[in-house]
Design an enzyme around this catalytic site. Structure first.
Site, PDB file in Angstrom:
ATOM      1  N   LYS A   1      25.751 -11.369 -13.868  1.00 20.76           N
ATOM      2  CA  LYS A   1      24.544 -11.868 -14.731  1.00 20.76           C
ATOM      3  C   LYS A   1      25.291 -11.755 -16.138  1.00 20.76           C
ATOM      4  O   LYS A   1      24.698 -12.500 -17.035  1.00 20.76           O
ATOM      5  CB  LYS A   1      23.443 -11.415 -14.272  1.00 20.76           C
ATOM      6  CG  LYS A   1      22.686 -11.673 -13.144  1.00 20.76           C
ATOM      7  CD  LYS A   1      22.481 -13.069 -12.879  1.00 20.76           C
ATOM      8  CE  LYS A   1      21.996 -13.526 -11.413  1.00 20.76           C
ATOM      9  NZ  LYS A   1      21.735 -14.859 -11.299  1.00 20.76           N
TER      10      LYS A   1
HETATM   11  N1  PMP Z   1      23.014 -10.666  -5.907  1.00 21.71           N
HETATM   12  C1  PMP Z   1      22.520 -10.214  -6.649  1.00 21.71           C
HETATM   13  C2  PMP Z   1      22.433  -8.818  -6.708  1.00 21.71           C
HETATM   14  C3  PMP Z   1      21.490 -11.051  -7.806  1.00 21.71           C
HETATM   15  O1  PMP Z   1      21.023 -10.202  -8.461  1.00 21.71           O
HETATM   16  C4  PMP Z   1      21.849 -12.287  -7.488  1.00 21.71           C
HETATM   17  C5  PMP Z   1      21.170 -12.999  -8.819  1.00 21.71           C
HETATM   18  N2  PMP Z   1      19.721 -13.142  -8.515  1.00 21.71           N
HETATM   19  C6  PMP Z   1      22.663 -12.757  -6.729  1.00 21.71           C
HETATM   20  C7  PMP Z   1      23.236 -11.875  -5.791  1.00 21.71           C
HETATM   21  C8  PMP Z   1      22.724 -14.408  -6.761  1.00 21.71           C
HETATM   22  O2  PMP Z   1      23.528 -15.099  -7.643  1.00 21.71           O
HETATM   23  P1  PMP Z   1      22.783 -16.297  -8.076  1.00 21.71           P
HETATM   24  O3  PMP Z   1      21.578 -16.085  -8.795  1.00 21.71           O
HETATM   25  O4  PMP Z   1      23.814 -16.916  -9.146  1.00 21.71           O
HETATM   26  O5  PMP Z   1      22.896 -17.224  -6.943  1.00 21.71           O
END
Ligand code: PMP
Length: 345
Positions: A48
């Protein structure tokens, strides 16, 4: 290999360029080669960081943000941490609406990073005024000079990965990647990375990982939003009870669903076999690999890249706590928890 042997101006200079690490033991019986993109190497310990930095810098370029302004977001924790980190360095206030499903550790971490945190009930519908989406929207309308990142519906979330994660993986695999496997929450990671990789080679297969209790897989297959699919589950950051605008369903070939229990055990197995203490969704992605391999998805010459989104330190009171595992009914016997510990009296 990029060497980190220089001096950096601040932590933001370390965002991205995460390593690709070969998995050896956990995949030893599988056909093909398997590589983890270990996003815990970002300074905020998750993928992130990429979207927080990219979206905030785009807002600065457009003149929407100036120092002293407030940045608002909904987040299960990781995005919040990254936004808080970027806000500190760049001089913004950070306000976060989080789900009550988030671990207490994550909430404490956000507060430590100077964010103002609103904890909202997890098991209400997305349009309920108490949901973290609605709370963030209300705060945004009430606060003058605020920017709402809105990661679930922000195209820039996809772009951040299109311009960073995708090119990095292409370069790191020297264009030899055959499969990308990634969890889908907002969908930004899988969509942006897949879009870039498929532009280089349309034959690369992109497989999303979804949770039981989430609507994403069924929507991909039928384009139907089926409320009956929704029920509470424990993995944080994966799957959704709405259709995120930041997911480009056309660049994803298929989805695999994984259970809370198997993902938890596989996350623990990654620590024991590969020495990688990574987050719950990394366990989920690895669990998906096991299921795909069982169904004959991979061949001897395949090069499979799996995204490991964050670090395991954030889950010590959950998936890496024997008590938590036991409370969820994830241990078959008391002995399973007691295996590796002896108390000397
Ligand atoms: N794994 C974790 C621990 C996350 O916080 C997130 C984001 N919500 C994701 C995977 C998935 O990533 P994305 O939001 O880019 O699909």
């Amino acid at each position: 290999m990029e060497q980190r042997n220089q001096v950096y101006n601040n932590v933001l200079d370390l965002v991205g360029n995460t390593p690709l690490v070969k998995l050896n033991r956990i995949t030893s019986e599988f056909k093909g080669d398997f590589y983890a993109k270990v996003e815990a190497f970002n300074p905020g310990q998750s993928s992130k960081d990429r979207i927080a930095l990219y979206i905030i810098e785009q807002a600065e370029k457009k003149g929407i943000l100036s120092p002293g302004d407030t940045i608002i977001e909904t987040t299960s924790g990781n995005t919040g941490f990254s936004i808080a980190m970027v806000s500190i360095i760049k001089g913004y206030d950070c306000v976060l609406a989080v789900s009550s499903k988030s671990s207490p550790d994550k909430i404490d971490m956000l507060k430590t990073m100077g964010a103002k945190v609103y904890v909202c009930p997890a098991h209400v519908s997305a349009d309920d005024p108490r949901s973290y989406y609605e709370v963030a929207k209300r705060l945004h309308s009430e606060m003058k000079g605020s920017v709402y990142i809105n990661q679930y519906f922000n195209q820039l979330n996809i772009d951040a990965h299109y311009y960073s994660t995708g090119p990095e993986i292409w370069k790191q695999t020297e264009g030899k990647i055959t499969h990308l496997v990634a969890c889908s929450g907002t969908g930004g990671t899988i969509s942006g990375t897949a879009k870039y990789l498929k532009e280089q080679n349309p034959n690369i297969k992109v497989i999303g990982v979804d949770a039981f209790g989430s609507v994403i897989k069924k929507y991909h297959e039928t384009r139907e939003f089926d409320e009956k699919e929704i029920y509470p589950y424990r993995i944080e950051g994966l799957g959704k009870n709405l259709i995120p605008g930041a997911t480009d369903f056309d660049v994803i070939d298929k989805f695999v669903k994984v259970t809370d229990e198997e993902s938890a055990h596989t996350a623990r197995e990654l620590a024991r076999t590969e020495g990688m203490l990574v987050g719950y969704t990394s366990g989920a992605a690895m669990q998906a690999i096991k299921q795909l391999e069982e169904n004959g998805e991979f061949g001897e010459n395949d090069k499979v890249v799996i995204i490991f989104p964050d670090h395991g330190a954030r889950y010590m009171s959950k998936v890496y706590s024997d008590k938590w595992m036991s409370d969820q009914g994830f241990f078959d016997s008391i002995n399973e928890a007691a295996e590796n510990i002896q108390y000397i009296k």
